[in-house]
Design an enzyme around this catalytic site. Structure first.
Site, PDB file in Angstrom:
ATOM      1  N   GLU A  75       0.882  -1.177   0.000  1.00 21.81           N
ATOM      2  CA  GLU A  75       0.000   0.000   0.000  1.00 21.81           C
ATOM      3  C   GLU A  75       0.912   1.217   0.000  1.00 21.81           C
ATOM      4  O   GLU A  75       1.753   1.365   0.894  1.00 21.81           O
ATOM      5  CB  GLU A  75      -0.895   0.027   1.240  1.00 21.81           C
ATOM      6  CG  GLU A  75      -1.945  -1.063   1.257  1.00 21.81           C
ATOM      7  CD  GLU A  75      -2.641  -1.207   2.592  1.00 21.81           C
ATOM      8  OE1 GLU A  75      -1.938  -1.201   3.628  1.00 21.81           O
ATOM      9  OE2 GLU A  75      -3.879  -1.329   2.617  1.00 21.81           O
TER      10      GLU A  75
ATOM     11  N   MET B 146       5.573   6.111   4.435  1.00 22.83           N
ATOM     12  CA  MET B 146       4.142   5.801   4.346  1.00 22.83           C
ATOM     13  C   MET B 146       3.852   4.413   3.794  1.00 22.83           C
ATOM     14  O   MET B 146       2.821   3.827   4.161  1.00 22.83           O
ATOM     15  CB  MET B 146       3.437   6.830   3.449  1.00 22.83           C
ATOM     16  CG  MET B 146       3.377   8.182   4.117  1.00 22.83           C
ATOM     17  SD  MET B 146       2.816   8.067   5.850  1.00 22.83           S
ATOM     18  CE  MET B 146       3.537   9.566   6.473  1.00 22.83           C
ATOM     19  N   PRO B 147       4.684   3.870   2.872  1.00 19.58           N
ATOM     20  CA  PRO B 147       4.252   2.579   2.347  1.00 19.58           C
ATOM     21  C   PRO B 147       4.161   1.536   3.452  1.00 19.58           C
ATOM     22  O   PRO B 147       4.979   1.545   4.384  1.00 19.58           O
ATOM     23  CB  PRO B 147       5.354   2.226   1.348  1.00 19.58           C
ATOM     24  CG  PRO B 147       6.533   3.003   1.778  1.00 19.58           C
ATOM     25  CD  PRO B 147       6.000   4.268   2.370  1.00 19.58           C
ATOM     26  N   VAL B 148       3.135   0.700   3.364  1.00 18.50           N
ATOM     27  CA  VAL B 148       3.059  -0.462   4.247  1.00 18.50           C
ATOM     28  C   VAL B 148       3.153  -1.686   3.349  1.00 18.50           C
ATOM     29  O   VAL B 148       2.408  -1.819   2.375  1.00 18.50           O
ATOM     30  CB  VAL B 148       1.747  -0.489   5.051  1.00 18.50           C
ATOM     31  CG1 VAL B 148       1.674  -1.755   5.904  1.00 18.50           C
ATOM     32  CG2 VAL B 148       1.631   0.750   5.938  1.00 18.50           C
TER      33      VAL B 148
ATOM     34  N   GLN C 179       7.080   0.653   6.399  1.00 18.54           N
ATOM     35  CA  GLN C 179       6.641  -0.278   7.451  1.00 18.54           C
ATOM     36  C   GLN C 179       6.412  -1.652   6.802  1.00 18.54           C
ATOM     37  O   GLN C 179       5.792  -1.735   5.731  1.00 18.54           O
ATOM     38  CB  GLN C 179       5.308   0.196   8.051  1.00 18.54           C
ATOM     39  CG  GLN C 179       5.340   1.572   8.702  1.00 18.54           C
ATOM     40  CD  GLN C 179       5.980   1.561  10.071  1.00 18.54           C
ATOM     41  OE1 GLN C 179       5.818   0.617  10.838  1.00 18.54           O
ATOM     42  NE2 GLN C 179       6.776   2.593  10.350  1.00 18.54           N
TER      43      GLN C 179
END
Lengths: 62, 62, 62, 62, 62, 62
Positions: free
Chosen positions: D7, E1-3, E40
């Site tokens: 994401e 921000m990327p998960v 993350q």
């Protein structure tokens, strides 16, 4: 209570999704019990340019 | 570190999402500790034609 | 219909999860409407040896 | 068998996703074994108005 | 921000996960930019009795 | 390519999961096409102390 999440290539019709939801709900209740009312299903249409397999984007595969 | 993922029917405004993010962050920190800066929230708007409940697509429900 | 998924470090008590569920449900209804009965929340406890941040496992961070 | 879900903020090009898929697949096989063919990767582009951090929508951050 | 979420068969060591996190973080930053601190990664170990492929549980496959 | 994720209360037997995987795979192929070999299913057993509904933990419900 069960939540079933389906990620699949985009392009299926609403009718196919209608049948998918009916079938997945029946399949869950038959095998694991519970009631149809408790089964939540969330469908995600994924573009082939957002799905990778074997190190390639699926949009790049023949 | 916590990641909170929200799947909900599409149609909420950005203002509602603004408030949702503030409220969910405060709710997490109040109950589980940590800092607001560590809380990540990802929202997915789901069409009623992509959500099944009780064996039906929600778009087909009254 | 909303499903809220929380991934957080393991170690919180059932009481903290009890409060988290109450607070997240209220937070959602206040900001996005709907009823508390419709809100499903799934909590995943994640070990620090299964969470990476900044290229490191969190278990390796001071 | 591994499924890797990414994401990230929307806005990356298909070329960047092409490289991301190649790199993530190689990274997995190098560290955890298995074959590239077995690695599935699903990418979700998330709008900054759907991502919260520190109690704010990312669209509201400088 | 990327998960980045990784679902894989259980059984890898913490050292393999350590390397996986380092490699996935580098792979993301190289292809999509951003900083390692923002990435993350959440790892889920899945038992072969909880993974189905081709209509069978993987635990039942040779 | 489809990935189907099932989150359900813990407690089902491996035999029930065996049948669930067979049924969900058939249900998908019947409604949306594709081949059984392409269908991946990941099952997550969730404790009632990790599932909230209506603002309560399910472990607290009669």
């Amino acid at each position: 209570m069960p939540v079933i999440r389906v990620e699949m290539f985009e392009g299926r019709s609403t009718d196919q999704k209608r049948e998918l939801v009916r079938e997945l709900t029946d399949a869950f209740v038959r095998s694991c019990g519970g009631t149809p009312q408790s089964v939540q299903i969330v469908i995600s249409d994924v573009a082939k340019s957002d799905w990778g397999s074997g190190g390639q984007l699926c949009i790049d595969k023949a």
